[in-house]
Design a protein around this motif. Structure first.
Motif, PDB file in Angstrom:
ATOM      1  N   UNK A 126      12.417  14.083 -13.982  1.00  0.00           N
ATOM      2  CA  UNK A 126      12.386  13.906 -12.607  1.00  0.00           C
ATOM      3  C   UNK A 126      11.874  14.681 -11.582  1.00  0.00           C
ATOM      4  N   UNK A 127      11.876  16.063 -11.822  1.00  0.00           N
ATOM      5  CA  UNK A 127      11.322  16.932 -11.011  1.00  0.00           C
ATOM      6  C   UNK A 127       9.843  16.796 -11.051  1.00  0.00           C
ATOM      7  N   UNK A 128       9.518  16.476 -12.101  1.00  0.00           N
ATOM      8  CA  UNK A 128       7.825  16.463 -12.378  1.00  0.00           C
ATOM      9  C   UNK A 128       7.171  15.249 -11.801  1.00  0.00           C
ATOM     10  N   UNK A 129       8.225  14.164 -11.786  1.00  0.00           N
ATOM     11  CA  UNK A 129       7.627  13.000 -11.138  1.00  0.00           C
ATOM     12  C   UNK A 129       7.677  13.225  -9.619  1.00  0.00           C
ATOM     13  N   UNK A 130       8.708  13.927  -9.030  1.00  0.00           N
ATOM     14  CA  UNK A 130       8.582  14.142  -7.704  1.00  0.00           C
ATOM     15  C   UNK A 130       7.712  15.004  -7.187  1.00  0.00           C
ATOM     16  N   UNK A 131       7.011  16.144  -7.917  1.00  0.00           N
ATOM     17  CA  UNK A 131       5.909  17.048  -7.635  1.00  0.00           C
ATOM     18  C   UNK A 131       4.681  16.129  -7.852  1.00  0.00           C
ATOM     19  N   UNK A 132       4.691  15.536  -8.741  1.00  0.00           N
ATOM     20  CA  UNK A 132       3.267  14.705  -9.032  1.00  0.00           C
ATOM     21  C   UNK A 132       3.055  13.684  -8.166  1.00  0.00           C
ATOM     22  N   UNK A 133       4.104  13.003  -7.469  1.00  0.00           N
ATOM     23  CA  UNK A 133       3.888  11.999  -6.439  1.00  0.00           C
ATOM     24  C   UNK A 133       3.658  12.646  -5.264  1.00  0.00           C
ATOM     25  N   UNK A 134       4.039  14.073  -4.970  1.00  0.00           N
ATOM     26  CA  UNK A 134       3.851  14.820  -3.702  1.00  0.00           C
ATOM     27  C   UNK A 134       2.123  15.129  -3.689  1.00  0.00           C
ATOM     28  N   UNK A 177       0.865  -1.329   0.025  1.00  0.00           N
ATOM     29  CA  UNK A 177      -0.047  -0.104   0.210  1.00  0.00           C
ATOM     30  C   UNK A 177       0.725   1.134   0.192  1.00  0.00           C
ATOM     31  N   UNK A 178       2.120   1.336   0.577  1.00  0.00           N
ATOM     32  CA  UNK A 178       2.741   2.529   0.488  1.00  0.00           C
ATOM     33  C   UNK A 178       3.537   2.684  -0.954  1.00  0.00           C
ATOM     34  N   UNK A 179       3.593   1.667  -1.679  1.00  0.00           N
ATOM     35  CA  UNK A 179       4.065   1.843  -2.938  1.00  0.00           C
ATOM     36  C   UNK A 179       3.101   2.779  -3.957  1.00  0.00           C
ATOM     37  N   UNK A 180       3.596   3.328  -4.700  1.00  0.00           N
ATOM     38  CA  UNK A 180       2.878   4.244  -5.749  1.00  0.00           C
ATOM     39  C   UNK A 180       1.922   3.544  -6.654  1.00  0.00           C
ATOM     40  N   UNK A 181       2.452   2.369  -7.317  1.00  0.00           N
ATOM     41  CA  UNK A 181       1.942   1.513  -8.099  1.00  0.00           C
ATOM     42  C   UNK A 181       2.401  -0.079  -7.789  1.00  0.00           C
TER      43      UNK A 181
END
Length: 244
Positions: free
Chosen positions: A189-197, A105-109
């Protein structure tokens, strides 16, 4: 002896729970090594995403009853997965029990094999799925979670997808993962980090609000007489005294 395997392919770091003799149970050493590996991945600019997988026929059997991690250490590694500034993808080709479902559950996918099975077995040994509820409650179907938390029943990958534990189930997990990993490699990479946030904000609110209380609940239950009976019965392969 290390219990976390590590490989890297085109920016994807694969971390493997590698203690098949214990069915990758969450021991103090496994949780500590996993936390260290995740910390290194988080700091490494060459890591685009992390795949969390396993050796053997079990992704994770839950807490190691002979050498369990402190509840706060398990909370910390679950939060670490959620907060990591890289997507974390679970690759599940074996069975998942109890605390292992918290990792999932902690994983994103999360992509699992159609042959995998799942169960919240805590109530059957006299404890509760306390700290793993931190990532589970915000991300899964409440009716499904109520049934499987309360009964300890085993369920299959199709039901795990319906309940929100898995993103997808497939006969060939690696084939199903290929377009997902390709997509992550193509993302900035930065877009991934912000989207995950954005995606994890509600999960982290649950950690902030409930972690202390659920850690205390876990410690109390694991020290109870019912838990001692339940764990002893499990290790002795018999029914605990309360079974009617």
């Amino acid at each position: 002896m290390t219990v976390i395997g590590r490989t890297r392919t085109r920016g994807i770091e694969t971390l493997s729970l590698d203690s098949p003799d214990t069915r990758n149970a969450l021991s103090a050493s496994l949780v500590r090594e996993l936390a260290d590996a995740l910390a290194e991945c988080g700091k490494d600019a060459d890591v685009r995403a992390v795949v969390l997988t396993h050796t053997g026929n079990t992704f994770c059997a839950g807490a190691d009853l002979r050498d369990p991690p402190p509840p706060d250490a398990l909370v910390a590694v679950l939060r670490q997965i959620v907060e990591l500034p890289k997507p974390v993808v679970a690759r599940v080709t074996g069975h998942v029990r109890a605390g292992g479902l918290g990792l999932l559950a902690a994983c994103d996918i999360a992509v699992g094999s159609t042959s995998a099975t799942f169960a919240f077995t805590e109530v059957r040994i006299g404890v509760a799925p306390a700290v793993i509820s931190l990532p589970l409650l915000p991300r899964t179907d409440p009716r499904a979670l109520a049934r499987y938390y309360l009964t300890g029943e085993r369920f299959d990958a199709t039901e795990a997808v319906r309940a929100g534990l898995l993103t997808a189930a497939a006969g060939d997990v690696d084939e199903a993962l290929a377009p997902i990993l390709d997509g992550l490699r193509r993302a900035a990479p930065e877009a991934l980090a912000e989207t995950k946030r954005l995606l994890t904000a509600r999960v982290l609110e649950t950690f902030d609000r409930d972690a202390a209380d659920l850690t205390a609940l876990s410690a109390r239950l694991f020290g109870s007489a019912q838990a001692r009976e339940g764990m002893t019965a499990f290790l002795e392969r018999r029914d605990p005294a309360w079974v009617v």
